[in-house]
Design a protein around this motif. Structure first.
Motif, PDB file in Angstrom:
ATOM      1  N   PHE A 124       0.838  -1.202   0.000  1.00 58.11           N
ATOM      2  CA  PHE A 124       0.000   0.000   0.000  1.00 58.11           C
ATOM      3  C   PHE A 124       0.876   1.257   0.000  1.00 58.11           C
ATOM      4  CE2 PHE A 124      -2.575   3.385   1.757  1.00 58.11           C
ATOM      5  CZ  PHE A 124      -3.824   3.180   1.163  1.00 58.11           C
ATOM      6  N   ILE A 125       1.916   1.258   0.817  1.00 54.99           N
ATOM      7  CA  ILE A 125       2.834   2.408   0.866  1.00 54.99           C
ATOM      8  C   ILE A 125       3.485   2.619  -0.495  1.00 54.99           C
ATOM      9  CG2 ILE A 125       5.015   3.253   1.842  1.00 54.99           C
ATOM     10  CD1 ILE A 125       4.223   1.773   4.451  1.00 54.99           C
ATOM     11  N   GLU A 126       3.931   1.552  -1.119  1.00 47.38           N
ATOM     12  CA  GLU A 126       4.651   1.657  -2.392  1.00 47.38           C
ATOM     13  C   GLU A 126       3.754   2.131  -3.535  1.00 47.38           C
ATOM     14  OE1 GLU A 126       6.377  -2.221  -2.608  1.00 47.38           O
ATOM     15  OE2 GLU A 126       7.587  -1.859  -0.823  1.00 47.38           O
ATOM     16  N   LYS A 127       2.455   1.830  -3.430  1.00 52.60           N
ATOM     17  CA  LYS A 127       1.523   2.283  -4.467  1.00 52.60           C
ATOM     18  C   LYS A 127       1.042   3.706  -4.230  1.00 52.60           C
ATOM     19  CE  LYS A 127      -0.344  -2.268  -5.716  1.00 52.60           C
ATOM     20  NZ  LYS A 127      -1.561  -3.136  -5.712  1.00 52.60           N
ATOM     21  N   ASN A 128       1.137   4.165  -2.985  1.00 49.53           N
ATOM     22  CA  ASN A 128       0.553   5.464  -2.633  1.00 49.53           C
ATOM     23  C   ASN A 128       1.568   6.405  -1.970  1.00 49.53           C
ATOM     24  OD1 ASN A 128      -2.567   4.888  -3.042  1.00 49.53           O
ATOM     25  ND2 ASN A 128      -1.727   3.124  -1.959  1.00 49.53           N
ATOM     26  N   PHE A 129       2.842   6.244  -2.318  1.00 44.58           N
ATOM     27  CA  PHE A 129       3.874   7.010  -1.613  1.00 44.58           C
ATOM     28  C   PHE A 129       3.799   8.515  -1.869  1.00 44.58           C
ATOM     29  CE2 PHE A 129       5.803   5.992  -5.702  1.00 44.58           C
ATOM     30  CZ  PHE A 129       6.385   7.197  -6.069  1.00 44.58           C
ATOM     31  N   THR A 130       3.104   8.918  -2.937  1.00 48.61           N
ATOM     32  CA  THR A 130       2.987  10.363  -3.210  1.00 48.61           C
ATOM     33  C   THR A 130       1.993  11.038  -2.270  1.00 48.61           C
ATOM     34  OG1 THR A 130       1.265   9.977  -4.877  1.00 48.61           O
ATOM     35  CG2 THR A 130       3.551  10.036  -5.652  1.00 48.61           C
ATOM     36  N   GLU A 131       1.179  10.228  -1.573  1.00 46.73           N
ATOM     37  CA  GLU A 131       0.170  10.772  -0.673  1.00 46.73           C
ATOM     38  C   GLU A 131       0.758  10.979   0.733  1.00 46.73           C
ATOM     39  OE1 GLU A 131      -2.705  11.565  -1.973  1.00 46.73           O
ATOM     40  OE2 GLU A 131      -2.104  10.664  -3.885  1.00 46.73           O
ATOM     41  N   LYS A 132       0.053  11.729   1.548  1.00 44.18           N
ATOM     42  CA  LYS A 132       0.427  11.888   2.939  1.00 44.18           C
ATOM     43  C   LYS A 132      -0.159  10.723   3.718  1.00 44.18           C
ATOM     44  CE  LYS A 132       0.533  15.228   6.727  1.00 44.18           C
ATOM     45  NZ  LYS A 132       0.143  16.595   7.188  1.00 44.18           N
ATOM     46  N   LEU A 133       0.701   9.821   4.164  1.00 44.83           N
ATOM     47  CA  LEU A 133       0.260   8.591   4.816  1.00 44.83           C
ATOM     48  C   LEU A 133       0.479   8.675   6.322  1.00 44.83           C
ATOM     49  CD1 LEU A 133       1.920   6.080   2.305  1.00 44.83           C
ATOM     50  CD2 LEU A 133      -0.486   6.763   2.359  1.00 44.83           C
ATOM     51  N   SER A 134      -0.515   8.254   7.069  1.00 42.48           N
ATOM     52  CA  SER A 134      -0.373   8.201   8.524  1.00 42.48           C
ATOM     53  C   SER A 134      -0.402   6.752   8.983  1.00 42.48           C
ATOM     54  CB  SER A 134      -1.507   8.972   9.206  1.00 42.48           C
ATOM     55  OG  SER A 134      -2.738   8.277   9.078  1.00 42.48           O
ATOM     56  N   VAL A 135       0.240   6.487  10.095  1.00 44.03           N
ATOM     57  CA  VAL A 135       0.282   5.123  10.625  1.00 44.03           C
ATOM     58  C   VAL A 135      -1.124   4.653  10.973  1.00 44.03           C
ATOM     59  CG1 VAL A 135       1.243   3.616  12.402  1.00 44.03           C
ATOM     60  CG2 VAL A 135       2.609   5.513  11.517  1.00 44.03           C
ATOM     61  N   GLU A 136      -1.965   5.565  11.487  1.00 46.42           N
ATOM     62  CA  GLU A 136      -3.345   5.196  11.840  1.00 46.42           C
ATOM     63  C   GLU A 136      -4.114   4.712  10.616  1.00 46.42           C
ATOM     64  OE1 GLU A 136      -1.849   7.940  12.742  1.00 46.42           O
ATOM     65  OE2 GLU A 136      -1.939   8.077  14.932  1.00 46.42           O
ATOM     66  N   GLU A 137      -3.987   5.438   9.501  1.00 44.05           N
ATOM     67  CA  GLU A 137      -4.691   5.041   8.276  1.00 44.05           C
ATOM     68  C   GLU A 137      -4.178   3.713   7.748  1.00 44.05           C
ATOM     69  OE1 GLU A 137      -3.870   8.414   5.900  1.00 44.05           O
ATOM     70  OE2 GLU A 137      -5.618   9.557   6.579  1.00 44.05           O
ATOM     71  N   LEU A 138      -2.880   3.524   7.815  1.00 48.91           N
ATOM     72  CA  LEU A 138      -2.301   2.267   7.342  1.00 48.91           C
ATOM     73  C   LEU A 138      -2.743   1.099   8.213  1.00 48.91           C
ATOM     74  CD1 LEU A 138       1.318   3.544   6.586  1.00 48.91           C
ATOM     75  CD2 LEU A 138      -0.378   2.813   4.902  1.00 48.91           C
ATOM     76  N   ALA A 139      -2.846   1.324   9.515  1.00 50.93           N
ATOM     77  CA  ALA A 139      -3.295   0.262  10.419  1.00 50.93           C
ATOM     78  C   ALA A 139      -4.727  -0.167  10.093  1.00 50.93           C
ATOM     79  CB  ALA A 139      -3.184   0.739  11.861  1.00 50.93           C
ATOM     80  N   LYS A 140      -5.540   0.794   9.698  1.00 53.32           N
ATOM     81  CA  LYS A 140      -6.932   0.482   9.350  1.00 53.32           C
ATOM     82  C   LYS A 140      -7.026  -0.426   8.133  1.00 53.32           C
ATOM     83  CE  LYS A 140      -8.929   4.737  11.253  1.00 53.32           C
ATOM     84  NZ  LYS A 140      -9.558   6.044  10.904  1.00 53.32           N
ATOM     85  N   THR A 141      -6.084  -0.319   7.209  1.00 53.37           N
ATOM     86  CA  THR A 141      -6.148  -1.139   5.990  1.00 53.37           C
ATOM     87  C   THR A 141      -5.989  -2.628   6.284  1.00 53.37           C
ATOM     88  OG1 THR A 141      -3.759  -0.976   5.525  1.00 53.37           O
ATOM     89  CG2 THR A 141      -5.190   0.765   4.629  1.00 53.37           C
ATOM     90  N   VAL A 142      -5.434  -2.946   7.460  1.00 54.80           N
ATOM     91  CA  VAL A 142      -5.271  -4.360   7.839  1.00 54.80           C
ATOM     92  C   VAL A 142      -5.966  -4.657   9.164  1.00 54.80           C
ATOM     93  CG1 VAL A 142      -3.163  -4.864   6.539  1.00 54.80           C
ATOM     94  CG2 VAL A 142      -2.994  -3.743   8.770  1.00 54.80           C
ATOM     95  N   ALA A 143      -6.925  -3.780   9.534  1.00 54.86           N
ATOM     96  CA  ALA A 143      -7.719  -3.976  10.756  1.00 54.86           C
ATOM     97  C   ALA A 143      -6.838  -4.262  11.969  1.00 54.86           C
ATOM     98  CB  ALA A 143      -8.731  -5.120  10.543  1.00 54.86           C
ATOM     99  N   MET A 144      -5.920  -3.360  12.218  1.00 53.80           N
ATOM    100  CA  MET A 144      -4.949  -3.548  13.282  1.00 53.80           C
ATOM    101  C   MET A 144      -4.807  -2.228  14.055  1.00 53.80           C
ATOM    102  SD  MET A 144      -0.999  -4.898  12.765  1.00 53.80           S
ATOM    103  CE  MET A 144      -1.521  -5.965  11.416  1.00 53.80           C
ATOM    104  N   SER A 145      -4.434  -2.301  15.298  1.00 54.01           N
ATOM    105  CA  SER A 145      -4.172  -1.082  16.048  1.00 54.01           C
ATOM    106  C   SER A 145      -2.839  -0.488  15.619  1.00 54.01           C
ATOM    107  CB  SER A 145      -4.138  -1.369  17.554  1.00 54.01           C
ATOM    108  OG  SER A 145      -2.975  -2.096  17.894  1.00 54.01           O
ATOM    109  N   ARG A 146      -2.688   0.807  15.864  1.00 55.42           N
ATOM    110  CA  ARG A 146      -1.419   1.453  15.511  1.00 55.42           C
ATOM    111  C   ARG A 146      -0.258   0.783  16.230  1.00 55.42           C
ATOM    112  NH1 ARG A 146       0.522   7.711  15.307  1.00 55.42           N
ATOM    113  NH2 ARG A 146       2.735   7.269  15.517  1.00 55.42           N
TER     114      ARG A 146
END
Length: 328
Positions: free
Chosen positions: A225-247
């Motif tokens: 997900f990071i490698e496909k969307n690296f141009t965006e502003k990514l937060s750890v919270e949003e990334l955790a949601k993509t795999v249903a996991m806590s930060r």
């Protein structure tokens, strides 16, 4: 005289055996030309008198067997080839001899992947070490008690030396030559062998390959997900949601799997994309910076230099073939 013992291990990279011998032999010639006596006694030391390398393409004749070397001043462990496991198995007999020699006062220097042989002795436990950047993960898995110095060309601790990847071992050899002789001789050797004497980082050569050699599928999903969307502003919270996991869980599992925090991984993906752009396009620094999702010029320049060892302008000038062609 300083006694230098260059090991001839099965599975060695032939150049990493020949080059140290060439350097210190040439250094003796430099000293003699300056009216001084030669300083180094150089010997190739093996488990057998003849060691076959590269599936029999080459063969190296040892000057002595390890049983014939009672004491020496410096032991050089050359780079070995991969896969690492089978090569280490063939070189087990060197391990107790290396430990014994170190206990007797010998210094030990490993070149590139020779660090794996050195680490097998246990002498690196609790110490720092350099090796080839492409094998960091495998080294950490095998030797968790050793601290890899990310990007370092040379590491020295308590009479144990190690070098970064590939030809960067020349920098360690020049460093050792200066230690045993003087700066003047080291500079002369660096000019003779065309070595950048003060290069201290291999990060500029590191190719970030995604660090996916692990079994955590959720972490791999986040990496993709990071490698496909690296141009965006990514937060750890949003990334955790993509795999249903806590930060907290994501941070813990991500570091365990990749040896990077999530934030570090995002930075490295962005910098890798910037490197590719600098190498292949004529975009200026600001254009590349915006393309990879940064708006703060100072922060981008600082991060880029921290990861690659060069500032963006220096990197582009060094590796962009289009710019080099225009200049020529």
């Amino acid at each position: 005289m300083k006694s230098i013992s260059i090991l001839v291990p099965p599975g060695a990279v032939m150049e990493a055996v020949a080059d140290p011998r060439y350097l210190f032999t040439t250094a003796n010639q430099f000293l003699e030309a300056a009216g001084r006596p030669p300083l180094f006694s150089i010997q190739l030391v093996g488990l057998e008198k003849q060691t076959s390398l590269l599936d029999g393409v080459f063969s190296i004749q040892a000057d002595k067997l390890i049983s014939e070397v009672d004491q020496t001043d410096l032991i050089i462990i050359p780079a070995i080839s991969s896969p690492i496991g089978p090569v280490l198995e063939k070189n087990k007999a060197f391990i107790p001899w290396l430990v014994k020699q170190y206990q007797k006062g010998a210094e030990i220097a490993s070149l590139c992947l020779g660090a794996f042989v050195l680490a097998e002795t246990g002498l690196l436990d609790g110490k720092k070490c350099s090796t080839h950047w492409a094998f960091y993960n495998e080294f950490r898995e095998r030797y968790p008690e050793v601290t890899i110095m990310d990007g370092h060309i040379i590491t020295e601790e308590q009479g144990i030396y190690s070098s970064g990847g590939a030809n960067s071992y020349w920098n360690l050899l020049i460093y050792l030559l200066e230690k045993y002789t003087n700066r003047e001789t080291a500079i002369l050797a660096s000019k003779y062998f065309a070595i950048d004497i003060d290069r201290n980082s291999q990060t500029v050569f590191a190719i970030f390959n995604g660090q996916k050699d692990h079994a955590d599928e959720d972490v791999k999903k986040v990496q993709h997900f990071i490698e496909k969307n690296f141009t965006e502003k990514l937060s750890v919270e949003e990334l955790a949601k993509t795999v249903a996991m806590s930060r907290r869980s994501l941070e813990r599992r991500f570091r365990q799997a990749t040896n990077n925090t999530v934030a570090e991984y995002i930075q490295r993906v962005k910098v890798e994309a910037a490197k590719r752009s600098f190498e292949a396009t004529r975009k200026n620094i600001n254009e590349v910076m915006y393309d990879v999702g940064y708006t703060d010029t100072k922060a981008f320049r600082s991060l880029f230099k921290k990861i690659t060892g060069l500032n963006p302008v220096a990197y582009r000038n060094k590796y962009n073939k289009q710019l080099q062609a225009l200049e020529n």
